[in-house]
Design a protein around this motif. Structure first.
Motif, mmCIF file in Angstrom:
data_model
loop_
_atom_site.group_PDB
_atom_site.id
_atom_site.type_symbol
_atom_site.label_atom_id
_atom_site.label_comp_id
_atom_site.label_asym_id
_atom_site.label_seq_id
_atom_site.Cartn_x
_atom_site.Cartn_y
_atom_site.Cartn_z
ATOM 1 N N ASP A 1 0.764 -0.843 -0.234
ATOM 2 C CA ASP A 1 -0.295 -0.517 0.239
ATOM 3 C C ASP A 1 1.215 1.493 -0.100
ATOM 4 N N ALA A 2 2.154 1.536 0.466
ATOM 5 C CA ALA A 2 2.553 2.633 0.180
ATOM 6 C C ALA A 2 3.584 2.252 -0.815
ATOM 7 N N VAL A 3 3.447 1.322 -1.046
ATOM 8 C CA VAL A 3 4.538 1.908 -2.420
ATOM 9 C C VAL A 3 3.232 2.434 -3.430
ATOM 10 N N GLU A 4 2.288 2.095 -3.285
ATOM 11 C CA GLU A 4 1.342 2.049 -3.921
ATOM 12 C C GLU A 4 0.790 4.291 -4.639
ATOM 13 N N ASP A 5 0.809 4.000 -2.618
ATOM 14 C CA ASP A 5 1.087 5.911 -2.619
ATOM 15 C C ASP A 5 1.425 6.232 -3.538
ATOM 16 N N ALA A 6 2.724 6.198 -2.984
ATOM 17 C CA ALA A 6 3.661 6.651 -3.242
ATOM 18 C C ALA A 6 4.050 6.572 -5.126
ATOM 19 N N ARG A 7 3.932 6.009 -5.765
ATOM 20 C CA ARG A 7 3.278 5.902 -7.192
ATOM 21 C C ARG A 7 2.824 6.755 -7.748
ATOM 22 N N LYS A 8 1.536 6.600 -7.079
ATOM 23 C CA LYS A 8 0.033 7.897 -7.383
ATOM 24 C C LYS A 8 0.221 9.049 -7.261
ATOM 25 N N ALA A 9 1.231 9.207 -5.967
ATOM 26 C CA ALA A 9 1.827 10.824 -5.839
ATOM 27 C C ALA A 9 2.875 11.562 -6.943
ATOM 28 N N VAL A 10 3.446 10.029 -7.874
ATOM 29 C CA VAL A 10 4.560 11.120 -9.040
ATOM 30 C C VAL A 10 2.587 10.997 -10.176
ATOM 31 N N GLY A 11 2.276 10.035 -10.236
ATOM 32 C CA GLY A 11 1.743 10.530 -11.487
ATOM 33 C C GLY A 11 0.752 11.548 -10.855
ATOM 34 N N GLN A 12 0.398 11.627 -10.225
ATOM 35 C CA GLN A 12 -0.309 13.444 -9.402
ATOM 36 C C GLN A 12 0.434 14.338 -9.499
ATOM 37 N N VAL B 1 3.730 13.343 0.125
ATOM 38 C CA VAL B 1 2.639 13.399 1.440
ATOM 39 C C VAL B 1 1.438 14.626 0.708
ATOM 40 N N ASN B 2 2.530 15.570 0.242
ATOM 41 C CA ASN B 2 1.793 16.922 -0.349
ATOM 42 C C ASN B 2 0.752 16.671 -1.516
ATOM 43 N N ALA B 3 1.605 15.901 -2.361
ATOM 44 C CA ALA B 3 1.071 15.730 -3.897
ATOM 45 C C ALA B 3 -0.179 14.070 -4.087
ATOM 46 N N GLY B 4 -0.627 13.862 -2.570
ATOM 47 C CA GLY B 4 -1.832 12.994 -2.952
ATOM 48 C C GLY B 4 -1.360 11.869 -1.889
ATOM 49 N N ALA B 5 -0.332 11.261 -0.756
ATOM 50 C CA ALA B 5 0.021 10.418 -0.283
ATOM 51 C C ALA B 5 -0.037 11.185 0.980
ATOM 52 N N PRO B 6 -1.036 11.570 1.570
ATOM 53 C CA PRO B 6 -1.106 11.885 2.751
ATOM 54 C C PRO B 6 -1.122 11.172 3.732
ATOM 55 N N ARG B 7 -1.065 9.552 4.191
ATOM 56 C CA ARG B 7 -0.901 8.976 5.175
ATOM 57 C C ARG B 7 0.155 7.809 4.897
ATOM 58 N N LEU B 8 1.261 8.323 3.942
ATOM 59 C CA LEU B 8 2.688 7.527 3.878
ATOM 60 C C LEU B 8 3.554 7.668 4.803
ATOM 61 N N MET B 9 3.649 8.589 5.984
ATOM 62 C CA MET B 9 4.210 8.380 6.785
ATOM 63 C C MET B 9 4.154 7.280 8.020
ATOM 64 N N GLU B 10 2.582 7.668 8.137
ATOM 65 C CA GLU B 10 2.484 6.810 9.129
ATOM 66 C C GLU B 10 2.490 5.174 9.106
ATOM 67 N N LYS B 11 2.394 4.985 7.169
ATOM 68 C CA LYS B 11 1.982 3.794 7.126
ATOM 69 C C LYS B 11 3.778 3.285 7.018
ATOM 70 N N LEU B 12 4.430 3.604 6.435
ATOM 71 C CA LEU B 12 6.067 3.777 6.849
ATOM 72 C C LEU B 12 6.429 3.204 8.548
ATOM 73 N N ALA B 13 5.997 4.231 9.427
ATOM 74 C CA ALA B 13 6.210 4.348 10.638
ATOM 75 C C ALA B 13 6.012 3.343 11.416
ATOM 76 N N GLY B 14 4.301 2.729 10.662
ATOM 77 C CA GLY B 14 3.892 1.330 11.408
ATOM 78 C C GLY B 14 4.699 0.181 10.800
ATOM 79 N N GLN B 15 5.113 0.056 9.225
ATOM 80 C CA GLN B 15 6.082 -1.177 9.514
ATOM 81 C C GLN B 15 6.917 -1.358 10.272
ATOM 82 N N ALA B 16 7.783 -0.115 9.977
ATOM 83 C CA ALA B 16 9.178 0.586 10.751
ATOM 84 C C ALA B 16 9.089 -0.125 12.489
ATOM 85 N N LEU B 17 7.946 -0.282 12.961
ATOM 86 C CA LEU B 17 7.762 -1.183 14.664
ATOM 87 C C LEU B 17 7.056 -2.047 14.101
#
Length: 572
Positions: free
Chosen positions: A266-277, A456-472
């Motif tokens: 999900d985090a990767v998909e969010d990042a790719r969508k943000a780049v597309g945006q 995050v500003n381009a269309g992945a607003p919860r990217l950091m929360e997802k990455l932090a959750g995976q890290a912990l």
């Protein structure tokens, strides 16, 4: 059986009877024969030169223990003296301030009685009471009159009770804000100013601000320490607490990824969508700018373009002879494109908008070449020649192109640095994205985090929360923490076997601080608890100020002495 002795041998002893039987002396008769002493040692004292107000008797102890205080006329205080005394008295003033606030809660029955007496006293003063409680209203009124009546009294109050004076001032100003807030024009603005001033001097607000600063500092230190013990870094722990406090989608995104309830893709998909945006926004901005530029119908010349073609003719040639057929083919292809465009209607195709279309046509040819090849060099020279032609003759075009170029460079950097492109695997992209939570040489000291902010500003607003959750998400430590946690039980057992049980137990007690999952759950839970606590703070935030005023009310006992109350309050 023998008689039981009395509990106290003096219970049946009569001193008067004993004296009469042994010496014939009768104490009662002797006392009755003596003159009656005055009720007060000063009842018969008439000082011939004493003036009213020179002496203030403040005790009722026996003669010899009288506490007599000479008042006289107090000397005026300078403002420097006020400042120095206020500084010395601030600690005791703060303690008294807090005591006044707590008083109504510690002694609720006395507080209720005090309020009743004061209310009845106010009714007495307006003429609708019995007159028995006026002393309470008089005492409170005189307290404030003596405290703030005149410049010297204000100075002494500020010197002796600086925190209390600020509390009184804050109460007055914030009350004024409430009263004037709805008033129109300058009156309402005065209310706003008064409220801002009241909050600025409010000791409670200052104490709360200091508490928040201390808590924030402690939280930062704690996150850094736990980031080391868990091996996950400090940023995921801070995000854990922040997402708990924010709640909603942020909290859900963190918890689902920490607990393995959401796919890691999900985090990767969010990042790719943000780049597309970002690509879409880049194109939209460019088209909007070109619409304005298209209104400029000025016909541009081809001088710069022709000069670029001549420079391209020198690549891979010797005295006019082509040395590389592939380079010659690109050069001829670009020359044909330019000549074809030159032959078109100038009013339509030689404007800034028309030459921008030519630039795109040349760019399409350039994209067929490889970086670093002679063919690419030839195409670049012609492409830049067209661009310079437009910029030189249409200045607004330069602004649009600069914005477009910056966006293009940023997208390319993301695709390369974070592997956000269709060719990269999910695992590679995810590892690059996880690195944005760290700040070291591997991540260019925060540059990857900056790129993540763009996402995050381009269309992945919860990217950091997802990455932090995976890290912990792991129960076991990461990095060097895993090695320490593995060896720690053996080290603890050795310490206990060597007779240092305290050291062994202490070592084992650090194990929970090494678990990323446990630390993440606790930090997130602390954030959620803080959010819930804050929900109840606004309704209760008004209590401390009035509680302090209530806590300063005179006592409600039957022996209430207004003068004694005022003397005691003056020392606060």
């Amino acid at each position: 059986m023998p008689a039981q002795p009395n509990a106290n041998v003096f219970d049946q002893f009569d001193p008067d009877a004993y004296l009469k039987s042994t010496s014939g002396f009768d104490p009662d008769a002797y006392l009755r024969s003596q003159p009656t002493p005055p009720k007060n040692a000063f009842d018969q004292f008439d000082p011939p030169t004493a003036k009213a107000g020179d002496w203030d008797v403040v005790s009722t102890k026996p003669v010899g223990d009288w506490d007599v205080v000479h008042q006289g006329s107090p000397q005026p205080m300078s403002w420097s003296e006020v400042g120095s005394q206020a500084l010395r008295n601030t600690p005791s003033s703060a303690v008294q301030f807090g005591s006044d606030i707590l008083q109504p809660f510690i002694h609720p029955i006395d507080t209720a009685s005090n309020l009743k007496n004061l209310g009845l006293g106010i009714l007495d003063k307006v003429g609708i009471g019995s007159g028995e409680h006026a002393q309470y209203a008089d005492a409170v009124g005189k307290f404030y009159a003596d405290r703030y009546g005149g410049v010297e009294n204000v100075k002494r109050a500020l010197a002796n009770d600086p925190v209390g004076v600020l509390g009184d001032l804050s109460m007055l100003l914030t009350g004024g804000e409430s009263a004037l807030a709805r008033a129109p024009g300058i009156v309402g603005k005065a209310g706003e100013i008064a409220g801002a001033a009241g909050r600025a001097v409010d000791p409670l607000r200052a104490a709360a601000g200091a508490g928040k600063a201390i808590a924030k500092g402690a939280g930062y230190v704690g996150a850094e320490g736990l980031g080391l013990t868990t091996g996950a870094g400090s940023e995921p722990i801070r995000i854990a607490a922040r997402s708990g406090y924010e709640g909603g989608e942020a909290g859900n995104a963190f918890r689902e990824n920490m607990r393995g309830l959401a796919p890691i893709e999900d985090a990767v998909e969010d990042a790719r969508k943000a780049v597309g945006q970002m690509r879409q926004e880049r194109g939209n901005a460019y088209r909007t700018a070109m619409q304005d530029i298209g209104m400029d119908q000025k016909v541009l010349n081809f001088d710069e373009i022709d000069d670029a073609l001549r420079q391209a003719g020198g690549v891979k040639t010797f005295k006019g002879r082509d040395l590389a057929p592939s380079t010659a083919n690109i050069r001829h292809q670009l020359a044909d494109v330019v000549d074809e465009w030159r032959a078109l209607d100038p009013a339509e195709f030689h404007t800034a908008e028309g030459l921008d279309a030519l630039k795109q046509r040349i760019g399409d040819v350039r994209d067929t070449t490889q970086y670093g090849t002679p063919e690419r060099l030839v195409a670049d020279r012609v492409y830049q020649g067209v661009r310079r032609t437009i910029v030189a003759q249409a200045p607004d075009y330069a602004k649009a192109m600069n914005a477009y170029q910056e966006a293009s460079n940023l997208i390319k950097e993301m695709e390369k640095t974070l592997s956000i492109n269709p060719k990269a695997s999910v695992d590679t992209t995810l590892r690059k994205l996880q690195s944005v939570l760290r700040d070291n040489v591997t991540t260019a000291y925060g540059r990857r985090a900056e790129l993540a902010d763009y996402l995050v500003n381009a269309g992945a607003p919860r990217l950091m929360e997802k990455l932090a959750g995976q890290a912990l998400g792991s129960w076991t430590p990461r990095g060097w923490g895993r090695l320490v946690a593995t060896e720690l039980p053996a080290m603890a057992a050795g310490a206990i076997g060597a007779g240092t049980a305290g050291a062994g137990v202490g070592a084992l007690a650090t194990l929970p601080a090494m678990s990323p999952r446990l630390v993440g759950e606790i930090a997130h839970g602390a954030g959620r608890a803080a959010r819930q606590a804050e929900r109840f703070s606004p309704p209760l935030s008004f209590l401390p100020r009035p509680a302090r005023q209530i806590g300063r009310l005179p006592p409600s006992n039957e022996q209430f002495d207004p003068d004694a109350y005022l003397r005691q309050s003056a020392n606060q």
